[in-house]
Motif scaffolding. Structure first.
Motif, PDB file in Angstrom:
ATOM      1  N   LYS A 152      78.043  38.879  31.815  1.00 28.07           N
ATOM      2  CA  LYS A 152      77.375  40.169  31.687  1.00 28.07           C
ATOM      3  C   LYS A 152      78.005  41.193  32.640  1.00 28.07           C
ATOM      4  CE  LYS A 152      72.625  41.448  30.897  1.00 28.07           C
ATOM      5  NZ  LYS A 152      71.233  41.168  31.172  1.00 28.07           N
ATOM      6  N   TYR A 153      78.115  42.415  32.208  1.00 27.03           N
ATOM      7  CA  TYR A 153      78.628  43.569  32.975  1.00 27.03           C
ATOM      8  C   TYR A 153      80.142  43.514  33.225  1.00 27.03           C
ATOM      9  CZ  TYR A 153      73.647  43.898  33.785  1.00 27.03           C
ATOM     10  OH  TYR A 153      72.293  43.938  33.603  1.00 27.03           O
ATOM     11  N   ARG A 154      80.830  42.524  32.700  1.00 30.02           N
ATOM     12  CA  ARG A 154      82.266  42.383  32.937  1.00 30.02           C
ATOM     13  C   ARG A 154      83.051  43.579  32.409  1.00 30.02           C
ATOM     14  NH1 ARG A 154      84.954  37.262  30.400  1.00 30.02           N
ATOM     15  NH2 ARG A 154      84.297  38.383  28.563  1.00 30.02           N
ATOM     16  N   LEU A 155      82.638  44.113  31.289  1.00 31.52           N
ATOM     17  CA  LEU A 155      83.397  45.186  30.655  1.00 31.52           C
ATOM     18  C   LEU A 155      82.855  46.576  30.962  1.00 31.52           C
ATOM     19  CD1 LEU A 155      83.958  43.456  27.194  1.00 31.52           C
ATOM     20  CD2 LEU A 155      85.478  43.510  29.180  1.00 31.52           C
ATOM     21  N   THR A 156      81.932  46.693  31.880  1.00 30.14           N
ATOM     22  CA  THR A 156      81.317  47.991  32.176  1.00 30.14           C
ATOM     23  C   THR A 156      82.058  48.783  33.234  1.00 30.14           C
ATOM     24  OG1 THR A 156      79.908  47.116  33.924  1.00 30.14           O
ATOM     25  CG2 THR A 156      79.029  47.044  31.665  1.00 30.14           C
ATOM     26  N   GLY A 157      83.003  48.153  33.933  1.00 29.49           N
ATOM     27  CA  GLY A 157      83.689  48.800  35.043  1.00 29.49           C
ATOM     28  C   GLY A 157      83.016  48.529  36.380  1.00 29.49           C
ATOM     29  N   GLU A 158      81.829  47.914  36.337  1.00 30.18           N
ATOM     30  CA  GLU A 158      81.096  47.644  37.569  1.00 30.18           C
ATOM     31  C   GLU A 158      81.832  46.659  38.470  1.00 30.18           C
ATOM     32  OE1 GLU A 158      76.918  45.606  38.835  1.00 30.18           O
ATOM     33  OE2 GLU A 158      76.804  47.151  37.283  1.00 30.18           O
ATOM     34  N   TYR A 159      82.447  45.650  37.898  1.00 33.52           N
ATOM     35  CA  TYR A 159      83.146  44.657  38.729  1.00 33.52           C
ATOM     36  C   TYR A 159      84.315  45.297  39.473  1.00 33.52           C
ATOM     37  CZ  TYR A 159      80.480  41.045  36.244  1.00 33.52           C
ATOM     38  OH  TYR A 159      79.483  40.262  35.719  1.00 33.52           O
ATOM     39  N   GLU A 160      84.999  46.234  38.829  1.00 33.49           N
ATOM     40  CA  GLU A 160      86.093  46.928  39.489  1.00 33.49           C
ATOM     41  C   GLU A 160      85.581  47.715  40.693  1.00 33.49           C
ATOM     42  OE1 GLU A 160      85.628  46.784  36.207  1.00 33.49           O
ATOM     43  OE2 GLU A 160      87.425  45.706  35.569  1.00 33.49           O
ATOM     44  N   THR A 161      84.403  48.328  40.539  1.00 32.16           N
ATOM     45  CA  THR A 161      83.784  49.057  41.654  1.00 32.16           C
ATOM     46  C   THR A 161      83.424  48.102  42.780  1.00 32.16           C
ATOM     47  OG1 THR A 161      82.907  50.695  40.111  1.00 32.16           O
ATOM     48  CG2 THR A 161      81.885  50.601  42.286  1.00 32.16           C
TER      49      THR A 161
ATOM     50  N   TYR B  55      78.467  39.252  39.195  1.00 25.11           N
ATOM     51  CA  TYR B  55      79.833  39.301  39.712  1.00 25.11           C
ATOM     52  C   TYR B  55      80.217  37.955  40.346  1.00 25.11           C
ATOM     53  CZ  TYR B  55      83.838  40.602  42.576  1.00 25.11           C
ATOM     54  OH  TYR B  55      85.079  40.652  43.162  1.00 25.11           O
ATOM     55  N   LEU B  56      79.298  37.357  41.111  1.00 25.03           N
ATOM     56  CA  LEU B  56      79.594  36.056  41.731  1.00 25.03           C
ATOM     57  C   LEU B  56      79.786  34.975  40.675  1.00 25.03           C
ATOM     58  CD1 LEU B  56      77.240  36.107  44.843  1.00 25.03           C
ATOM     59  CD2 LEU B  56      79.732  36.398  44.795  1.00 25.03           C
ATOM     60  N   LEU B  57      79.030  35.027  39.591  1.00 22.52           N
ATOM     61  CA  LEU B  57      79.262  34.083  38.487  1.00 22.52           C
ATOM     62  C   LEU B  57      80.661  34.260  37.915  1.00 22.52           C
ATOM     63  CD1 LEU B  57      76.005  34.027  36.320  1.00 22.52           C
ATOM     64  CD2 LEU B  57      76.927  32.219  37.764  1.00 22.52           C
ATOM     65  N   TRP B  58      81.062  35.500  37.741  1.00 21.54           N
ATOM     66  CA  TRP B  58      82.396  35.799  37.216  1.00 21.54           C
ATOM     67  C   TRP B  58      83.466  35.260  38.158  1.00 21.54           C
ATOM     68  CZ3 TRP B  58      85.937  40.057  38.527  1.00 21.54           C
ATOM     69  CH2 TRP B  58      86.963  40.208  37.591  1.00 21.54           C
ATOM     70  N   MET B  59      83.236  35.397  39.460  1.00 23.24           N
ATOM     71  CA  MET B  59      84.181  34.860  40.445  1.00 23.24           C
ATOM     72  C   MET B  59      84.239  33.335  40.361  1.00 23.24           C
ATOM     73  SD  MET B  59      85.606  37.457  41.752  1.00 23.24           S
ATOM     74  CE  MET B  59      86.581  36.609  42.955  1.00 23.24           C
ATOM     75  N   ALA B  60      83.089  32.689  40.232  1.00 25.62           N
ATOM     76  CA  ALA B  60      83.049  31.228  40.098  1.00 25.62           C
ATOM     77  C   ALA B  60      83.802  30.795  38.836  1.00 25.62           C
ATOM     78  CB  ALA B  60      81.607  30.734  40.070  1.00 25.62           C
ATOM     79  N   LEU B  61      83.648  31.547  37.782  1.00 25.92           N
ATOM     80  CA  LEU B  61      84.384  31.270  36.547  1.00 25.92           C
ATOM     81  C   LEU B  61      85.886  31.366  36.795  1.00 25.92           C
ATOM     82  CD1 LEU B  61      84.307  30.749  33.488  1.00 25.92           C
ATOM     83  CD2 LEU B  61      84.122  33.220  33.173  1.00 25.92           C
ATOM     84  N   GLY B  62      86.298  32.322  37.613  1.00 27.86           N
ATOM     85  CA  GLY B  62      87.709  32.451  37.971  1.00 27.86           C
ATOM     86  C   GLY B  62      88.232  31.222  38.693  1.00 27.86           C
ATOM     87  N   PHE B  63      87.429  30.649  39.584  1.00 30.51           N
ATOM     88  CA  PHE B  63      87.825  29.417  40.266  1.00 30.51           C
ATOM     89  C   PHE B  63      87.990  28.273  39.258  1.00 30.51           C
ATOM     90  CE2 PHE B  63      86.475  31.676  44.024  1.00 30.51           C
ATOM     91  CZ  PHE B  63      87.202  31.111  45.054  1.00 30.51           C
ATOM     92  N   ALA B  64      87.090  28.187  38.284  1.00 31.52           N
ATOM     93  CA  ALA B  64      87.190  27.145  37.258  1.00 31.52           C
ATOM     94  C   ALA B  64      88.468  27.320  36.439  1.00 31.52           C
ATOM     95  CB  ALA B  64      85.958  27.179  36.354  1.00 31.52           C
ATOM     96  N   ARG B  65      88.785  28.545  36.098  1.00 35.62           N
ATOM     97  CA  ARG B  65      90.015  28.808  35.329  1.00 35.62           C
ATOM     98  C   ARG B  65      91.263  28.485  36.158  1.00 35.62           C
ATOM     99  NH1 ARG B  65      88.299  30.492  30.704  1.00 35.62           N
ATOM    100  NH2 ARG B  65      86.743  32.113  30.407  1.00 35.62           N
TER     101      ARG B  65
END
Length: 186
Positions: A2-11, A119-129
């Protein structure tokens, strides 16, 4: 996520850093509203890291060094039932599958300006990848969504693409809901 494509993570990336656990940060000032999660960070995280039980990563505000949130990661394997394997088109002769597990995830109740938990979930997903890129099999990101303190906690993970594991041994648990995110779903 969620919110990955909103630009919020870049902020978020512009004003924060993900760092490995260190007692050099203001651990005692972190408050997520659940004492067990605060205590883990202050009293247990260092021991878990030093003894190879889990890694712990802090989301730090670049200007203030405040801890905005944290997550703990560890290796995992969990059971899929026959129907789950079929729906995932996993034609394997065993029920146990490799995963990276989120052991804990918490965000400060004093930092609500962004969706830091997502955002932290997205980061955890990055570690899995990254495991996959290193040649280490990892099909899922898993979590035991803690429902002891908040019965609706699992809905946060559902909103971010996680599904409830249906294996009978996992459905019988009382204080958490076993969930997974399929890395091959994107």
């Amino acid at each position: 996520m969620k919110y990955r494509l909103t630009g919020e993570y870049e902020t978020i990336i512009e004003h924060t850093s993900i760092v490995n656990f260190s007692k050099e940060y203001k651990l005692e000032e972190f408050d997520c509203g659940v004492e067990d999660y605060n205590t883990f960070l202050i009293n247990d995280a260092e021991y878990y890291v030093e003894n190879g039980i889990s890694s712990v990563h802090l989301l730090i505000h670049n200007d203030t060094n405040d801890i905005i949130g944290y997550f703990a990661l560890l290796t995992d394997a969990f059971l899929l039932d026959k129907n789950e394997k079929t729906s995932l088109e996993l034609h394997i002769p065993f029920s146990s599958v490799p995963a990276l597990k989120i052991g804990k995830l918490a965000t400060s109740k004093n930092h609500k300006e962004y969706h830091y938990g997502c955002y932290l979930l997205w980061m955890a997903l990055g570690f899995a990848r990254e495991l996959e890129e290193l040649g280490i099999a990892c099909r899922f990101l898993t979590v035991d969504a803690d429902i002891e303190y908040n019965p609706d906690n699992y809905k946060f993970y559902e909103a971010n693409g996680f599904v409830i594991n249906q294996h009978k041994s996992l459905l019988q648990r009382k204080n958490f809901v076993s969930m997974r995110y399929d890395l091959f779903s994107d």
